[in-house]
Design a protein around this motif. Sequence first.
Motif, PDB file in Angstrom:
ATOM      1  N   SER A  53      13.607 -16.256 -31.690  1.00  0.00           N
ATOM      2  CA  SER A  53      12.732 -15.018 -31.111  1.00  0.00           C
ATOM      3  C   SER A  53      11.883 -15.416 -30.058  1.00  0.00           C
ATOM      4  N   PHE A  54      11.779 -14.494 -28.794  1.00  0.00           N
ATOM      5  CA  PHE A  54      10.867 -14.724 -27.763  1.00  0.00           C
ATOM      6  C   PHE A  54       9.482 -14.524 -28.293  1.00  0.00           C
ATOM      7  N   HIS A  55       8.530 -15.466 -27.816  1.00  0.00           N
ATOM      8  CA  HIS A  55       7.256 -15.670 -28.187  1.00  0.00           C
ATOM      9  C   HIS A  55       6.146 -15.737 -26.930  1.00  0.00           C
ATOM     10  N   GLY A  56       5.157 -15.225 -27.260  1.00  0.00           N
ATOM     11  CA  GLY A  56       4.277 -15.332 -25.986  1.00  0.00           C
ATOM     12  C   GLY A  56       3.974 -13.882 -25.529  1.00  0.00           C
ATOM     13  N   ASP A  57       3.057 -14.053 -24.294  1.00  0.00           N
ATOM     14  CA  ASP A  57       3.045 -12.604 -23.707  1.00  0.00           C
ATOM     15  C   ASP A  57       3.996 -12.452 -22.778  1.00  0.00           C
ATOM     16  N   PRO A  58       4.320 -11.216 -22.255  1.00  0.00           N
ATOM     17  CA  PRO A  58       5.251 -10.710 -21.401  1.00  0.00           C
ATOM     18  C   PRO A  58       5.290 -11.559 -20.061  1.00  0.00           C
ATOM     19  N   LEU A  59       6.583 -11.888 -19.575  1.00  0.00           N
ATOM     20  CA  LEU A  59       6.422 -12.767 -18.327  1.00  0.00           C
ATOM     21  C   LEU A  59       6.406 -11.893 -17.083  1.00  0.00           C
ATOM     22  N   LEU A  60       5.599 -12.539 -16.146  1.00  0.00           N
ATOM     23  CA  LEU A  60       5.669 -12.368 -14.859  1.00  0.00           C
ATOM     24  C   LEU A  60       6.828 -12.684 -14.151  1.00  0.00           C
ATOM     25  N   LEU A  61       7.585 -11.637 -13.499  1.00  0.00           N
ATOM     26  CA  LEU A  61       8.819 -12.123 -12.910  1.00  0.00           C
ATOM     27  C   LEU A  61       9.047 -11.475 -11.511  1.00  0.00           C
ATOM     28  N   PRO A  62       9.796 -12.022 -10.769  1.00  0.00           N
ATOM     29  CA  PRO A  62       9.842 -11.515  -9.177  1.00  0.00           C
ATOM     30  C   PRO A  62      10.819 -10.457  -9.002  1.00  0.00           C
ATOM     31  N   LEU A  63      10.661  -9.560  -8.116  1.00  0.00           N
ATOM     32  CA  LEU A  63      11.274  -8.143  -7.909  1.00  0.00           C
ATOM     33  C   LEU A  63      11.375  -8.111  -6.448  1.00  0.00           C
ATOM     34  N   GLN A  64      11.813  -9.214  -5.844  1.00  0.00           N
ATOM     35  CA  GLN A  64      11.804  -9.207  -4.354  1.00  0.00           C
ATOM     36  C   GLN A  64      13.131  -8.754  -3.719  1.00  0.00           C
ATOM     37  N   GLY A  65      12.808  -7.777  -2.683  1.00  0.00           N
ATOM     38  CA  GLY A  65      14.178  -7.379  -1.950  1.00  0.00           C
ATOM     39  C   GLY A  65      14.355  -5.982  -2.421  1.00  0.00           C
ATOM     40  N   SER A  66      15.706  -5.379  -1.978  1.00  0.00           N
ATOM     41  CA  SER A  66      16.306  -4.269  -2.377  1.00  0.00           C
ATOM     42  C   SER A  66      16.606  -4.022  -3.765  1.00  0.00           C
ATOM     43  N   GLN A  67      17.036  -2.904  -4.218  1.00  0.00           N
ATOM     44  CA  GLN A  67      17.688  -2.828  -5.528  1.00  0.00           C
ATOM     45  C   GLN A  67      18.730  -3.476  -5.805  1.00  0.00           C
ATOM     46  N   GLU A  68      19.569  -3.653  -4.699  1.00  0.00           N
ATOM     47  CA  GLU A  68      20.974  -4.416  -4.710  1.00  0.00           C
ATOM     48  C   GLU A  68      20.659  -5.647  -4.555  1.00  0.00           C
ATOM     49  N   TYR A  69      19.643  -6.192  -3.993  1.00  0.00           N
ATOM     50  CA  TYR A  69      19.333  -7.524  -4.018  1.00  0.00           C
ATOM     51  C   TYR A  69      18.808  -7.925  -5.256  1.00  0.00           C
ATOM     52  N   VAL A  70      17.771  -7.679  -6.007  1.00  0.00           N
ATOM     53  CA  VAL A  70      17.452  -7.501  -7.331  1.00  0.00           C
ATOM     54  C   VAL A  70      18.462  -7.517  -8.264  1.00  0.00           C
ATOM     55  N   LEU A  71      19.592  -6.757  -8.163  1.00  0.00           N
ATOM     56  CA  LEU A  71      20.694  -6.940  -9.180  1.00  0.00           C
ATOM     57  C   LEU A  71      21.456  -8.087  -8.679  1.00  0.00           C
ATOM     58  N   GLU A  72      21.619  -8.483  -7.829  1.00  0.00           N
ATOM     59  CA  GLU A  72      22.291  -9.722  -7.353  1.00  0.00           C
ATOM     60  C   GLU A  72      21.709 -10.868  -7.891  1.00  0.00           C
ATOM     61  N   ALA A  73      20.550 -10.708  -7.556  1.00  0.00           N
ATOM     62  CA  ALA A  73      19.467 -12.210  -8.104  1.00  0.00           C
ATOM     63  C   ALA A  73      19.298 -12.242  -9.607  1.00  0.00           C
ATOM     64  N   TYR A  74      19.448 -11.394 -10.432  1.00  0.00           N
ATOM     65  CA  TYR A  74      19.308 -11.454 -11.604  1.00  0.00           C
ATOM     66  C   TYR A  74      20.626 -11.918 -12.187  1.00  0.00           C
ATOM     67  N   TRP A  75      21.750 -11.216 -11.717  1.00  0.00           N
ATOM     68  CA  TRP A  75      23.156 -11.489 -12.171  1.00  0.00           C
ATOM     69  C   TRP A  75      23.588 -12.728 -12.088  1.00  0.00           C
ATOM     70  N   HIS A  76      23.249 -13.597 -10.662  1.00  0.00           N
ATOM     71  CA  HIS A  76      23.526 -14.764 -10.701  1.00  0.00           C
ATOM     72  C   HIS A  76      22.568 -15.704 -11.296  1.00  0.00           C
ATOM     73  N   ALA A  77      21.209 -15.326 -11.605  1.00  0.00           N
ATOM     74  CA  ALA A  77      20.203 -16.250 -12.292  1.00  0.00           C
ATOM     75  C   ALA A  77      20.548 -16.294 -13.980  1.00  0.00           C
ATOM     76  N   LEU A  78      21.270 -15.473 -14.553  1.00  0.00           N
ATOM     77  CA  LEU A  78      21.649 -15.475 -16.215  1.00  0.00           C
ATOM     78  C   LEU A  78      22.915 -16.076 -16.296  1.00  0.00           C
ATOM     79  N   ASN A  79      23.090 -16.644 -17.471  1.00  0.00           N
ATOM     80  CA  ASN A  79      23.987 -17.685 -17.745  1.00  0.00           C
ATOM     81  C   ASN A  79      25.507 -16.879 -17.887  1.00  0.00           C
ATOM     82  N   VAL A  80      26.285 -17.349 -16.885  1.00  0.00           N
ATOM     83  CA  VAL A  80      27.517 -16.746 -16.634  1.00  0.00           C
ATOM     84  C   VAL A  80      28.201 -16.920 -17.723  1.00  0.00           C
TER      85      VAL A  80
END
Length: 242
Positions: free
Chosen positions: A187-214
Amino acid sequence: MDAATIALNNFEIHLQKNPYPGRGLVVGRSAVEDAWLIVYWIMGRSASSRNRQFVIEGSTLRTEPIDSSKMEDPSLLIYEAMLELPNVYLVSNGDQTRTIADLLQAGSSFDSALATREREPDAPNYTPRISAMLELQPSPAITLSILKANPFNPDLTDRFAYRPATPAPGFGVGLTTYQGDGNPLPSFHGDPLLLPLQGSQEYVLEAYWHALNVENLVSLAVKQISNVDGSSHIMVRNRYSA
């Protein structure tokens, strides 16, 4: 270490280099619009978990089976992931989204609603229930919650609530269900993570999509909420679909 460095480190360690963070949510502020962003994704290792897709119905995001005949147990897999009330925006990794919305409408609170729920009953993983609420009035505020199995007695649920300060534009706070891969899943442990939300809505979707395990990513959504009038728009991407 400044906020940008912390957020990028968290993004790299907890998402990019993590084969299985599980389901995850992020709530924060757009870097390019006077708006808020809510990110939510689902992952899956089993055929049943991968037999899902995100569907948008107005302001609601829900999961649905791709092939109902192959859905073994929908109770923990099919649910409303994002719901809206006036000036209130909810996201969670299970049907507790509906519990929160219904009890808020009845005059209860976010914490009281989640007090009626437990961690998921999927032994031996006992997947945490992660939830978040964004309120725009009277002033913007974020509340996050994680319900986890007690490490000494998984029949019991440990409850954690967080009310972080409003992040700066381009940043969000997030939770995932798991710390990484394993059997059982840690299970996840610790405090919530500070994470980046840079760029447009579409950019954020792309950034997280390509970051997560394919291999394990199933679906991802980003909701943008106007800070001016509260209107919202959801973008989704599904790896599997009918």
